[in-house]
Structures are given as C-alpha cells and as structure tokens.
Design a protein around this motif. Structure first.
Motif, PDB file in Angstrom:
ATOM      1  N   TYR A  68      50.750  32.717  45.157  1.00  0.00           N
ATOM      2  CA  TYR A  68      51.464  31.529  44.681  1.00  0.00           C
ATOM      3  C   TYR A  68      50.990  30.274  45.412  1.00  0.00           C
ATOM      4  N   LEU A  69      50.634  30.421  46.673  1.00  0.00           N
ATOM      5  CA  LEU A  69      50.177  29.287  47.482  1.00  0.00           C
ATOM      6  C   LEU A  69      48.671  29.070  47.386  1.00  0.00           C
ATOM      7  N   LYS A  70      47.963  30.062  46.882  1.00  0.00           N
ATOM      8  CA  LYS A  70      46.509  29.921  46.707  1.00  0.00           C
ATOM      9  C   LYS A  70      46.280  29.034  45.493  1.00  0.00           C
ATOM     10  N   GLY A  71      45.069  28.644  45.283  1.00  0.00           N
ATOM     11  CA  GLY A  71      44.834  27.796  44.129  1.00  0.00           C
ATOM     12  C   GLY A  71      43.386  27.713  43.743  1.00  0.00           C
ATOM     13  N   VAL A  72      43.031  26.567  43.212  1.00  0.00           N
ATOM     14  CA  VAL A  72      41.688  26.382  42.677  1.00  0.00           C
ATOM     15  C   VAL A  72      40.604  26.549  43.737  1.00  0.00           C
ATOM     16  N   ASP A  73      40.871  26.185  44.980  1.00  0.00           N
ATOM     17  CA  ASP A  73      39.850  26.344  46.027  1.00  0.00           C
ATOM     18  C   ASP A  73      39.450  27.810  46.180  1.00  0.00           C
ATOM     19  N   GLU A  74      40.436  28.692  46.199  1.00  0.00           N
ATOM     20  CA  GLU A  74      40.138  30.121  46.307  1.00  0.00           C
ATOM     21  C   GLU A  74      39.392  30.599  45.057  1.00  0.00           C
ATOM     22  N   MET A  75      39.824  30.148  43.894  1.00  0.00           N
ATOM     23  CA  MET A  75      39.179  30.574  42.653  1.00  0.00           C
ATOM     24  C   MET A  75      37.723  30.111  42.594  1.00  0.00           C
ATOM     25  N   ILE A  76      37.456  28.900  43.020  1.00  0.00           N
ATOM     26  CA  ILE A  76      36.077  28.399  43.060  1.00  0.00           C
ATOM     27  C   ILE A  76      35.236  29.263  43.994  1.00  0.00           C
ATOM     28  N   LYS A  77      35.795  29.578  45.155  1.00  0.00           N
ATOM     29  CA  LYS A  77      35.085  30.434  46.116  1.00  0.00           C
ATOM     30  C   LYS A  77      34.783  31.797  45.486  1.00  0.00           C
ATOM     31  N   TRP A  78      35.785  32.377  44.815  1.00  0.00           N
ATOM     32  CA  TRP A  78      35.599  33.684  44.197  1.00  0.00           C
ATOM     33  C   TRP A  78      34.521  33.651  43.123  1.00  0.00           C
ATOM     34  N   LEU A  79      34.505  32.596  42.328  1.00  0.00           N
ATOM     35  CA  LEU A  79      33.507  32.503  41.258  1.00  0.00           C
ATOM     36  C   LEU A  79      32.083  32.371  41.798  1.00  0.00           C
ATOM     37  N   ASN A  80      31.974  31.917  43.038  1.00  0.00           N
ATOM     38  CA  ASN A  80      30.658  31.737  43.647  1.00  0.00           C
ATOM     39  C   ASN A  80      30.222  32.908  44.524  1.00  0.00           C
ATOM     40  N   LEU A  81      31.030  33.938  44.613  1.00  0.00           N
ATOM     41  CA  LEU A  81      30.687  35.114  45.418  1.00  0.00           C
ATOM     42  C   LEU A  81      30.207  36.256  44.526  1.00  0.00           C
ATOM     43  N   ASP A  82      29.072  36.822  44.871  1.00  0.00           N
ATOM     44  CA  ASP A  82      28.538  37.950  44.104  1.00  0.00           C
ATOM     45  C   ASP A  82      29.416  39.197  44.218  1.00  0.00           C
ATOM     46  N   LYS A  83      30.166  39.301  45.297  1.00  0.00           N
ATOM     47  CA  LYS A  83      30.981  40.493  45.532  1.00  0.00           C
ATOM     48  C   LYS A  83      32.320  40.470  44.789  1.00  0.00           C
ATOM     49  N   ILE A  84      32.605  39.389  44.091  1.00  0.00           N
ATOM     50  CA  ILE A  84      33.858  39.276  43.343  1.00  0.00           C
ATOM     51  C   ILE A  84      33.568  39.350  41.850  1.00  0.00           C
ATOM     52  N   LEU A  85      34.276  40.235  41.163  1.00  0.00           N
ATOM     53  CA  LEU A  85      34.245  40.331  39.709  1.00  0.00           C
ATOM     54  C   LEU A  85      35.561  39.737  39.218  1.00  0.00           C
ATOM     55  N   TYR A  86      35.492  38.624  38.508  1.00  0.00           N
ATOM     56  CA  TYR A  86      36.700  37.881  38.128  1.00  0.00           C
ATOM     57  C   TYR A  86      36.715  37.681  36.614  1.00  0.00           C
ATOM     58  N   TRP A  87      37.767  38.192  35.983  1.00  0.00           N
ATOM     59  CA  TRP A  87      37.898  38.102  34.542  1.00  0.00           C
ATOM     60  C   TRP A  87      39.190  37.405  34.134  1.00  0.00           C
ATOM     61  N   LYS A  88      39.158  36.783  32.955  1.00  0.00           N
ATOM     62  CA  LYS A  88      40.339  36.245  32.284  1.00  0.00           C
ATOM     63  C   LYS A  88      40.867  37.350  31.376  1.00  0.00           C
ATOM     64  N   ILE A  89      42.173  37.404  31.221  1.00  0.00           N
ATOM     65  CA  ILE A  89      42.802  38.415  30.370  1.00  0.00           C
ATOM     66  C   ILE A  89      43.368  37.723  29.134  1.00  0.00           C
ATOM     67  N   TYR A  90      43.018  38.261  27.973  1.00  0.00           N
ATOM     68  CA  TYR A  90      43.539  37.750  26.704  1.00  0.00           C
ATOM     69  C   TYR A  90      44.374  38.831  26.022  1.00  0.00           C
ATOM     70  N   TYR A  91      45.520  38.425  25.526  1.00  0.00           N
ATOM     71  CA  TYR A  91      46.415  39.317  24.794  1.00  0.00           C
ATOM     72  C   TYR A  91      46.738  38.634  23.467  1.00  0.00           C
ATOM     73  N   ASN A  92      46.407  39.298  22.375  1.00  0.00           N
ATOM     74  CA  ASN A  92      46.602  38.734  21.032  1.00  0.00           C
ATOM     75  C   ASN A  92      46.052  37.316  20.924  1.00  0.00           C
ATOM     76  N   GLY A  93      44.882  37.107  21.517  1.00  0.00           N
ATOM     77  CA  GLY A  93      44.197  35.830  21.421  1.00  0.00           C
ATOM     78  C   GLY A  93      44.648  34.760  22.402  1.00  0.00           C
ATOM     79  N   HIS A  94      45.633  35.070  23.247  1.00  0.00           N
ATOM     80  CA  HIS A  94      46.163  34.093  24.201  1.00  0.00           C
ATOM     81  C   HIS A  94      45.743  34.449  25.630  1.00  0.00           C
ATOM     82  N   LEU A  95      45.253  33.464  26.352  1.00  0.00           N
ATOM     83  CA  LEU A  95      44.956  33.666  27.768  1.00  0.00           C
ATOM     84  C   LEU A  95      46.279  33.925  28.478  1.00  0.00           C
ATOM     85  N   CYS A  96      46.408  35.085  29.107  1.00  0.00           N
ATOM     86  CA  CYS A  96      47.695  35.449  29.709  1.00  0.00           C
ATOM     87  C   CYS A  96      47.589  35.824  31.178  1.00  0.00           C
ATOM     88  N   GLY A  97      46.363  35.884  31.736  1.00  0.00           N
ATOM     89  CA  GLY A  97      46.271  36.270  33.135  1.00  0.00           C
ATOM     90  C   GLY A  97      44.848  36.375  33.629  1.00  0.00           C
TER      91      GLY A  97
END
Length: 169
Positions: A38-67
């Motif tokens: 809850y306290l983490k944010g975009v800084d952590e997400m940017i770091k994760w997207l730039n790390l080869d050791k992290i696999l990061y996916w968006k989840i879609y349910y019935n066409g809606h981004l949900c997680g």
C-alpha cells in the motif's frame, strides 16, 4: 472466466499503482506494516520493470485491467511470488488462483515457487493451497500485528503427506 495476462509496461504504472493501493488498503489499515505494498508505488514498479529478475504482468478479467502479479527469480529454477494484487471489486471471483496457474505455465524453467502472506488471512491461504502451495511451517514476524506464513510449491512433486481432513459431523 475470460482471464489473461500481459507484460506490464511503463505506461501502465499509474493505473497499476492505483489498483495496488486499492487492493492493499484494508490490509495496511489492519497491520500498519511500513513495508506494505500500500505504501509502495511507482518508484518500485519502475525498478521492477527494469530488472531482468522480475517477471511483471498485468491481469485482465473480462477485458478489464483488474490487477498485477510479479515473480522474482531468486536463483536458477526458483521463483518468489513477490506481489499479487486484485482490485477489491474483482476479488473473490477465483482470479488469483487462475492467474497464478497461468503464470506458472509461462515460467518454463521453474522447479520451486515460494510466497508469503499474513497468516490470519484465511482467503489467501485457501487460494494458495488450491493452487498447489503447501505450508512450510516457517513464519516471519513483521510486527506485533503481522506474521507471515511461508508457502512453497515444488514443480512435479505431490506431497502425499499433506492431506486436509474434513471435520467430522
């Protein structure tokens, strides 16, 4: 269930951050954990997207981004489920279990998965156990309100000793 995942990208970060905050707000209110997503944010997400050791996916349910869901590659064949979050309006629909199994089919070199969650969150426990994870018995005390249970799943291994018995009537 129309469920699919896509690789997370930089342009997704703000929306994923909003969903993550909504998903973890209730748990942060309970545990007051300073390491809460809850306290983490975009800084952590940017770091994760730039790390080869992290696999990061968006989840879609019935066409809606949900997680979102992120795995960290700890070592050869070993992955840690670092984050799984579903927007509250989509929770309790079986999405989490299905997305875990979907991701595991995409991680071809995995031999072992690990994860942790608040020990008193029964819905999380049921979800992870239904996806094949078992309790290692290890615990991590975060603060006076929060203890994490550590679960694992070994690929291709069935733990025959781990049998849940139904209560007698």
């Amino acid at each position: 269930m129309n469920l699919y995942i896509e690789k997370a990208k930089m342009e997704d970060i703000d929306e994923l951050d909003n969903i993550q905050k909504a998903a973890f707000k209730r748990l942060y209110a309970i545990y007051k954990d300073e390491k809460s997503p809850y306290l983490k944010g975009v800084d952590e997400m940017i770091k994760w997207l730039n790390l080869d050791k992290i696999l990061y996916w968006k989840i879609y349910y019935n066409g809606h981004l949900c997680g979102g869901i992120a795995y960290y590659k700890k070592s050869e064949g070993e992955y840690y489920l670092a984050r799984l979050y579903i927007h509250p309006q989509y929770q309790s629909k079986g999405i989490a279990k299905q997305v875990i199994l979907l991701c595991e089919r995409k991680i071809l070199d995995a031999k072992r998965y690990m994860l942790d969650f608040p020990i008193d969150q029964i819905a999380n426990r049921k979800c992870y156990e239904s996806a094949g994870y078992i309790d290692t018995g290890m615990r991590e005390v975060i603060n006076s309100k929060l203890t994490l249970a550590i679960y694992e799943k070994v690929v291709g291994y069935t733990n025959y000793l781990y049998v849940r018995q139904m209560p007698k009537k």
